[in-house]
Structure formats: C-alpha cells, structure tokens
Write an enzyme that holds these catalytic residues in place. Sequence first.
Site, PDB file in Angstrom:
ATOM      1  N   LYS A 146      25.891  72.791  11.625  1.00 21.95           N
ATOM      2  CA  LYS A 146      24.719  72.983  10.748  1.00 21.95           C
ATOM      3  C   LYS A 146      23.942  71.667  10.612  1.00 21.95           C
ATOM      4  O   LYS A 146      22.717  71.636  10.679  1.00 21.95           O
ATOM      5  CB  LYS A 146      25.160  73.458   9.355  1.00 21.95           C
ATOM      6  CG  LYS A 146      25.819  74.824   9.331  1.00 21.95           C
ATOM      7  CD  LYS A 146      24.830  75.929   9.608  1.00 21.95           C
ATOM      8  CE  LYS A 146      25.463  77.304   9.614  1.00 21.95           C
ATOM      9  NZ  LYS A 146      24.557  78.342  10.131  1.00 21.95           N
ATOM     10  N   TYR A 163      32.194  73.415  11.998  1.00 19.73           N
ATOM     11  CA  TYR A 163      31.201  74.382  11.512  1.00 19.73           C
ATOM     12  C   TYR A 163      30.103  73.639  10.752  1.00 19.73           C
ATOM     13  O   TYR A 163      28.911  73.807  11.003  1.00 19.73           O
ATOM     14  CB  TYR A 163      31.877  75.426  10.599  1.00 19.73           C
ATOM     15  CG  TYR A 163      30.922  76.119   9.676  1.00 19.73           C
ATOM     16  CD1 TYR A 163      30.057  77.100  10.148  1.00 19.73           C
ATOM     17  CD2 TYR A 163      30.854  75.770   8.316  1.00 19.73           C
ATOM     18  CE1 TYR A 163      29.149  77.717   9.304  1.00 19.73           C
ATOM     19  CE2 TYR A 163      29.957  76.383   7.465  1.00 19.73           C
ATOM     20  CZ  TYR A 163      29.100  77.354   7.957  1.00 19.73           C
ATOM     21  OH  TYR A 163      28.204  77.940   7.116  1.00 19.73           O
ATOM     22  N   SER A 208      23.707  75.157   5.164  1.00 27.41           N
ATOM     23  CA  SER A 208      24.794  75.340   4.200  1.00 27.41           C
ATOM     24  C   SER A 208      24.947  74.097   3.342  1.00 27.41           C
ATOM     25  O   SER A 208      24.696  72.972   3.801  1.00 27.41           O
ATOM     26  CB  SER A 208      26.085  75.578   4.978  1.00 27.41           C
ATOM     27  OG  SER A 208      27.198  75.468   4.130  1.00 27.41           O
TER      28      SER A 208
HETATM   29  C1  UD1 Z   1      33.785  77.534   2.346  1.00 23.38           C
HETATM   30  C2  UD1 Z   1      33.708  76.459   3.390  1.00 23.38           C
HETATM   31  C3  UD1 Z   1      32.268  76.058   3.553  1.00 23.38           C
HETATM   32  C4  UD1 Z   1      31.445  77.256   3.956  1.00 23.38           C
HETATM   33  C5  UD1 Z   1      31.619  78.375   2.955  1.00 23.38           C
HETATM   34  C6  UD1 Z   1      30.987  79.630   3.512  1.00 23.38           C
HETATM   35  C7  UD1 Z   1      35.858  75.303   3.363  1.00 23.38           C
HETATM   36  C8  UD1 Z   1      36.559  74.040   3.060  1.00 23.38           C
HETATM   37  N1  UD1 Z   1      34.552  75.343   3.022  1.00 23.38           N
HETATM   38  O1  UD1 Z   1      33.274  77.015   1.121  1.00 23.38           O
HETATM   39  O2  UD1 Z   1      32.157  75.061   4.546  1.00 23.38           O
HETATM   40  O3  UD1 Z   1      30.085  76.921   4.033  1.00 23.38           O
HETATM   41  O4  UD1 Z   1      33.011  78.646   2.748  1.00 23.38           O
HETATM   42  O5  UD1 Z   1      31.098  80.670   2.623  1.00 23.38           O
HETATM   43  O6  UD1 Z   1      36.439  76.233   3.902  1.00 23.38           O
HETATM   44  N2  UD1 Z   1      39.950  79.435  -3.125  1.00 23.38           N
HETATM   45  C9  UD1 Z   1      41.205  79.754  -3.603  1.00 23.38           C
HETATM   46  N3  UD1 Z   1      41.938  80.706  -2.945  1.00 23.38           N
HETATM   47  C10 UD1 Z   1      41.461  81.361  -1.838  1.00 23.38           C
HETATM   48  C11 UD1 Z   1      40.172  81.031  -1.354  1.00 23.38           C
HETATM   49  C12 UD1 Z   1      39.438  80.053  -2.019  1.00 23.38           C
HETATM   50  O7  UD1 Z   1      41.656  79.189  -4.588  1.00 23.38           O
HETATM   51  O8  UD1 Z   1      42.181  82.212  -1.278  1.00 23.38           O
HETATM   52  C13 UD1 Z   1      39.130  78.436  -3.845  1.00 23.38           C
HETATM   53  C14 UD1 Z   1      38.775  77.221  -3.016  1.00 23.38           C
HETATM   54  O9  UD1 Z   1      39.751  76.235  -3.105  1.00 23.38           O
HETATM   55  C15 UD1 Z   1      37.434  76.824  -3.653  1.00 23.38           C
HETATM   56  C16 UD1 Z   1      36.823  78.142  -4.110  1.00 23.38           C
HETATM   57  O10 UD1 Z   1      37.923  79.057  -4.197  1.00 23.38           O
HETATM   58  O11 UD1 Z   1      37.653  76.028  -4.782  1.00 23.38           O
HETATM   59  C17 UD1 Z   1      35.806  78.708  -3.151  1.00 23.38           C
HETATM   60  O12 UD1 Z   1      36.343  78.775  -1.837  1.00 23.38           O
HETATM   61  P1  UD1 Z   1      35.574  79.475  -0.639  1.00 23.38           P
HETATM   62  O13 UD1 Z   1      35.124  80.808  -1.053  1.00 23.38           O
HETATM   63  O14 UD1 Z   1      36.446  79.372   0.573  1.00 23.38           O
HETATM   64  O15 UD1 Z   1      34.268  78.602  -0.447  1.00 23.38           O
HETATM   65  P2  UD1 Z   1      34.110  77.029  -0.186  1.00 23.38           P
HETATM   66  O16 UD1 Z   1      35.401  76.367   0.049  1.00 23.38           O
HETATM   67  O17 UD1 Z   1      33.236  76.479  -1.253  1.00 23.38           O
END
Ligand code: UD1
Length: 332
Positions: free
Chosen positions: A151, A147, A123
Amino acid sequence: MILVTGGAGFIGSHTCVELSDAGFDFVIVDNFTNSSKEMIDRLGSITGKRIKSVTADVRDKDAVSDIFSKFDIDAVIHFAGYKAVGESVSAPLSYYRNNIDCTLTLCEVMSEHNVKKLIFSSSATVYRSDNKMPVDENAALGCTNPYGWSKFMIEQMLRDLYASDNKWSIALLRYFNPIGAHSSGMIGELPSGTPNNLMPYITQVVSGKLEKLHVFGDDYPTIDGTGVRDYIHVVDLAKGHISALRYINDKSGVEAVNLGTGRGYSVLEIIHAFEKATGEKIPYVIDKRRDGDTAACFAKVGKAKELLGWEANLEINKMCEDAYRWESSNSN
Ligand code: UD1
C-alpha cells in the site's frame, strides 16, 4: 461511467451500492479469486439494476484495455488487491507482484485512454505504529508487513505519477477498521478460512464455527489493556468513496485522506458492544499479544470532513447488529 476494480469484494460491493444510490453508472472488474460471483446477483437485487461486470484480472492489460474501449470510463475506484497480512508475510513476492502489478497495469491503461481520476484503497496500516494518536495524514509512514508496504509503495507510485503529469486527480483513502455489513444482510465480508480480523472472528464464534475468541493481549497501555482500533461501518466507508469521487472530479492533485470515525474501541469494549447489540454471549480467553500489533490506532478525521465533506455516522451498535445479521443469514 465509473470502473470499480475488485467490486465484488467487501468494501467494493458496498461502494457499488452507494454508487448506484448516488446515481452513478458503474462497471465492475473482478477475478473473483477472493470473492463470489453471487455478489453480483445480490448487488442487482439490492440496487434493482442490472449490474455490469467483467470477469478479468486487473493485471491482464488487454482485458482492462478492452473495458476502457467498450465503456466510457470517467474515473476508477481501485479496490482489487490481496489483503491478508499474515499471508503477505509468508508470500511477500505474490503480494508485491499482485498488488503493485494491478495498479501499474491499471494506471498504464488509464493513461492510454486519457482517464486520470483515481481513488485508491489504502490503509491506516501505512502509518508507523509509534505515531501519537489520533493520527493525521501527515504522520510518519512505515509498515510492518508486505501487505502494508505494498500500500505504501503504491501511494508513492501514484504521487510520482501525479508529479509527472499534473492532470491526474488521485485520492489515497486510508481506511481504518471496516466492519459491519449492508443492512439487507445480502452483502458482507467473506473471509477465506479462519478469519484474522476481530469482527469476522467474533461472528463466527457466535455462529458456532469457532469455539471462542482469543483476545490478543491485555497488557497494552489502553483503557482496559486490550488493543484499541477505529472501527468504521463499511457503509459509512463506502459513502466516503462517493464523496471522494465528487472531490476529485473537478480538480487535479494527489491527496491522502483518513476514513475513520476518530473514536477508538478496545477489544473488550467491542465484545461488550456486540453482546449488547445482539443478546449473544461471546466466550473468550486472554491470549498473548499478536506479533506486529500495536496498542492503539485511531484517526484524526478533520481532513475528510474539510476536503470531502464526509464523516462517519453509524454507531458501534449498528456495526455489530449488521455484522451479526450478515453472519446469521449467510453462515452456510
Ligand atoms: C489488521 C492488519 C492491518 C490491516 C487490517 C485490515 C495486522 C497486524 N494488522 O488490522 O494491517 O489493514 O487488519 O482489516 O494484522 N484481535 C483479537 N483477537 C482476534 C483478532 C483481533 O484480540 O482474533 C484484536 C487485535 O489484537 C487488535 C484488534 O482486535 O487489537 C483488531 O484486530 P484486526 O481486526 O485484526 O485489525 P488490525 O490488527 O487493526
């Protein structure tokens, strides 16, 4: 024959479709703790083939050994593992135990059966968040949760394994943010409970399961203040595994390779792209930053292109359409 651990899961199931399309024979091993047996039937419908699958935990050495005795395995694509970041913070031992044990057991059995070609699901989370973006494979590593560390540790284990026996050929595929679903609408992501990731959260808001999206922070130093990520269509990601399989086939070594598109989208850009692709409206509120999040993370993709001859092709519009179709046809 290719062994696919965790082949009923989100990325695993899409990879099985691509394996079938590319003419590879494969067998799935899955314990179905975080996936559904129905995915096996659906894979059969999509591919028009009888899917071989074994219900077993990859930590069960006898069960895995049996698979190697029964089938003529040439290479393994190893997806099986826990993947929820938040859960890993509250249950670190179970994350380390499961993810590391699965890989150790698998590699021991592979060694015993003299099978030394392995693709591992890593990842982008292994990269330190203070790297300059886009991030390449030589960037500094470091994680913020168990997690991610699992990895990171497995990558190190596999490097040590190769150092001890250079007949191994190992690809460490570092995924960015996989979203979307197969265009049939028959396989896709099945989050357990309330989704933590952005796209499944959005689709559940649209289907009415959740009220509104919480945008985690609008004060990051990004284009519009919201977090930027490298979203990649899961079908593109799956195809990356086929390219990696061909790559590791006739050589030895251990290579980490980014699988991303190289382009970042902010949360607001994703909301707008989704609305445009589907005609739906996504109600949202701006909330505070989520712990552990970074402003931006997107890939440098040159190595995948050079080494694997692979690059992502599917656009954000298609990622949104397919995610929407999956949720609409399976929301119950
Ligand atoms: C997350 C994990 C990462 C993992 C990946 C797997 C965290 C900190 N990181 O990545 O370790 O490998 O998922 O798919 O959890 N967001 C919102 N509202 C939401 C959900 C997300 O604003 O309800 C934003 C987040 O702040 C981020 C973006 O959307 O900026 C993507 O979030 P997400 O889909 O959770 O992925 P990652 O955080 O990049």
